[in-house]
Design a protein around this motif. Structure first.
Motif, PDB file in Angstrom:
ATOM      1  N   VAL A   1      -3.140   9.167 -48.005  1.00  0.00           N
ATOM      2  CA  VAL A   1      -4.109   8.069 -48.056  1.00  0.00           C
ATOM      3  C   VAL A   1      -5.270   8.436 -48.974  1.00  0.00           C
ATOM      4  CG1 VAL A   1      -5.656   6.583 -46.724  1.00  0.00           C
ATOM      5  CG2 VAL A   1      -3.520   7.379 -45.693  1.00  0.00           C
TER       6      VAL A   1
ATOM      7  N   SER B   1      -8.019   9.898 -40.617  1.00  0.00           N
ATOM      8  CA  SER B   1      -6.780  10.099 -41.371  1.00  0.00           C
ATOM      9  C   SER B   1      -6.340  11.565 -41.306  1.00  0.00           C
ATOM     10  CB  SER B   1      -6.944   9.654 -42.828  1.00  0.00           C
ATOM     11  OG  SER B   1      -7.884  10.448 -43.513  1.00  0.00           O
TER      12      SER B   1
ATOM     13  N   LEU C   1      -4.547   2.791 -40.159  1.00  0.00           N
ATOM     14  CA  LEU C   1      -4.281   4.229 -40.231  1.00  0.00           C
ATOM     15  C   LEU C   1      -3.330   4.668 -39.118  1.00  0.00           C
ATOM     16  CD1 LEU C   1      -7.845   5.565 -41.132  1.00  0.00           C
ATOM     17  CD2 LEU C   1      -5.861   5.402 -42.649  1.00  0.00           C
ATOM     18  N   HIS C   2      -3.521   4.121 -37.927  1.00  0.00           N
ATOM     19  CA  HIS C   2      -2.617   4.455 -36.829  1.00  0.00           C
ATOM     20  C   HIS C   2      -1.192   3.976 -37.114  1.00  0.00           C
ATOM     21  CE1 HIS C   2      -6.266   5.372 -34.453  1.00  0.00           C
ATOM     22  NE2 HIS C   2      -5.436   6.127 -33.745  1.00  0.00           N
TER      23      HIS C   2
ATOM     24  N   ILE D   1      -2.317  12.284 -41.962  1.00  0.00           N
ATOM     25  CA  ILE D   1      -1.863  11.475 -43.111  1.00  0.00           C
ATOM     26  C   ILE D   1      -2.861  11.543 -44.267  1.00  0.00           C
ATOM     27  CG2 ILE D   1      -0.398   9.867 -41.802  1.00  0.00           C
ATOM     28  CD1 ILE D   1      -2.786   7.881 -41.849  1.00  0.00           C
ATOM     29  N   ALA D   2      -3.794  12.492 -44.220  1.00  0.00           N
ATOM     30  CA  ALA D   2      -4.844  12.576 -45.249  1.00  0.00           C
ATOM     31  C   ALA D   2      -4.259  12.700 -46.656  1.00  0.00           C
ATOM     32  CB  ALA D   2      -5.776  13.750 -44.960  1.00  0.00           C
TER      33      ALA D   2
ATOM     34  N   ASN E   1      -8.938   1.087 -38.954  1.00  0.00           N
ATOM     35  CA  ASN E   1      -8.571   2.006 -37.863  1.00  0.00           C
ATOM     36  C   ASN E   1      -7.125   1.749 -37.438  1.00  0.00           C
ATOM     37  OD1 ASN E   1      -8.182   2.758 -34.965  1.00  0.00           O
ATOM     38  ND2 ASN E   1     -10.265   3.530 -35.168  1.00  0.00           N
TER      39      ASN E   1
ATOM     40  N   TYR F   1     -13.582   7.552 -41.065  1.00  0.00           N
ATOM     41  CA  TYR F   1     -12.208   7.165 -41.397  1.00  0.00           C
ATOM     42  C   TYR F   1     -11.473   8.296 -42.117  1.00  0.00           C
ATOM     43  CZ  TYR F   1     -13.542   2.560 -39.821  1.00  0.00           C
ATOM     44  OH  TYR F   1     -13.963   1.514 -39.032  1.00  0.00           O
TER      45      TYR F   1
ATOM     46  N   SER G   1       0.431   6.246 -39.691  1.00  0.00           N
ATOM     47  CA  SER G   1       0.777   7.568 -39.142  1.00  0.00           C
ATOM     48  C   SER G   1       2.132   7.548 -38.436  1.00  0.00           C
ATOM     49  CB  SER G   1      -0.301   8.042 -38.170  1.00  0.00           C
ATOM     50  OG  SER G   1      -0.268   7.302 -36.962  1.00  0.00           O
TER      51      SER G   1
END
Length: 342
Positions: A228, A219, A191-192, A224-225, A188, A215, A195
């Protein structure tokens, strides 16, 4: 004398289980007779019952066997505290009632007190054992984890193959995460952090997770999908180590994660948290204060942009990993075992 290695679970993806397999292989190379003992408990039992059952099973059948345990049991000769101190770990978790937690605390208190000797895999964990259970320093040896060193490989070629297999641009710097159980190991937070990066990158998140959809949605919500890729658990994880540039592991609590050494041995720049005992083998600039420590972002941006710096760090880490091999770990472990065999 024959050594019995104890580990409750048998799983192909666990760090402790991988270590057990490597330890057993190296012990046999050193002509040390050994046997692994796993739990006989039926799978349908609750996890807290299985933990108690394994300790009872081990102690009931112990006799004059020499136990080198990787699990919390009440009758070890040597206990390797690879899982850390559960009582301390609970402080990093959201409060939830689970009978396994008091059972682990019950077992580990007796395990630490009853063991003839304890091996901690970091000074971080040794300090926690001493402070939490009033165990003397002399009873605890620190032996850092060790990993098998990889055979020679060409990182540029491996990266090109990895990116091509996912239809990605091979010129992008690659950030890697490896680990199962995303909440504790900071996905978590990762990912932040990702970003907030301004430099283009691609990240691979390798590992098993029950709540994977959460998750994926996170994302997407962080936009940001496209940058990632969640791969799930993989048996070919070495491909990702070989083809990555930076290993980011913002874990909340880790006694000493093997993945840090593995990433170093495959020539990656490595960043982790101060809550990971493996941070002891890294320079301070690679250690985050907390899993959400945004002060790491400028350095991470520099690594993404400065290929020469990145390459230099990768080379340094690969060299450093040669001093943290499984052979080195086993040699130190054998010294402790022989000192307490009789």
């Amino acid at each position: 004398m024959k050594i019995y290695l104890l580990r409750q679970h048998k799983t192909p993806f666990g760090g402790a289980e991988n270590y057990l397999s490597r330890l057993m292989t190296e012990l046999k190379k050193n002509d040390v007779e050994c046997e692994v003992i796993h739990s006989y408990a039926p799978k349908f039992l609750a996890s807290w019952i299985k933990a108690l059952f394994f300790s009872l099973q081990a102690c009931f059948f112990k006799g004059d066997k020499f136990y080198f345990s990787l699990d919390r049991i009440t009758c070890p000769d040597i206990y390797r505290a690879g899982d850390g101190v559960h009582k301390v770990f609970l402080k990093s978790k959201k409060h939830s009632f689970n009978l396994l937690n008091p059972v682990y605390c019950y077992l580990e208190k007796r395990c630490f007190n009853n063991a003839r000797h304890i091996i901690a895999n970091s000074h971080f964990i040794k300090k926690q054992i001493m402070e939490t259970y009033a165990i003397s320093s002399e009873k605890i040896s620190v032996i850092h984890n060790g990993v098998p060193l990889p055979k020679a490989f060409d990182k540029v070629t491996c990266k090109a193959k990895l990116m091509d297999s996912f239809g990605l641009n091979p010129s992008l710097p690659v950030i890697l995460y490896v680990g199962s159980g995303f909440e504790r190991k900071g996905v978590n937070e990762m990912l932040h952090l990702l970003s907030k990066l301004t430099t283009p990158f691609h990240a691979f998140i390798v590992g098993k997770e029950k709540r994977m959809e959460d998750y994926l949605q996170l994302s997407a919500s962080l936009e940001i999908a496209d940058s990632v890729t969640f791969t799930g658990a993989r048996r070919d994880v070495e491909r990702f180590y070989q083809g990555s540039d930076i290993f980011l592991f913002p874990t909340r609590y880790e006694p000493f994660s093997n993945v840090v050494l593995e990433a170093m041995s495959y020539a990656n720049a490595v960043i982790t948290t101060a809550q990971n005992g493996a941070s002891e083998v890294l320079e301070k600039r690679f250690v985050m204060g907390t899993p959400s420590d945004e002060t790491i972002l400028p350095f991470l941006e520099t690594l993404l942009n400065d290929k020469s710096l990145r390459s230099s760090i990768q080379h340094e880490n690969a060299q450093k990993a040669t001093q943290l091999s499984i052979e080195h770990n086993v040699a130190q472990t054998l010294e402790v075992i022989h000192a307490h065999l009789h």
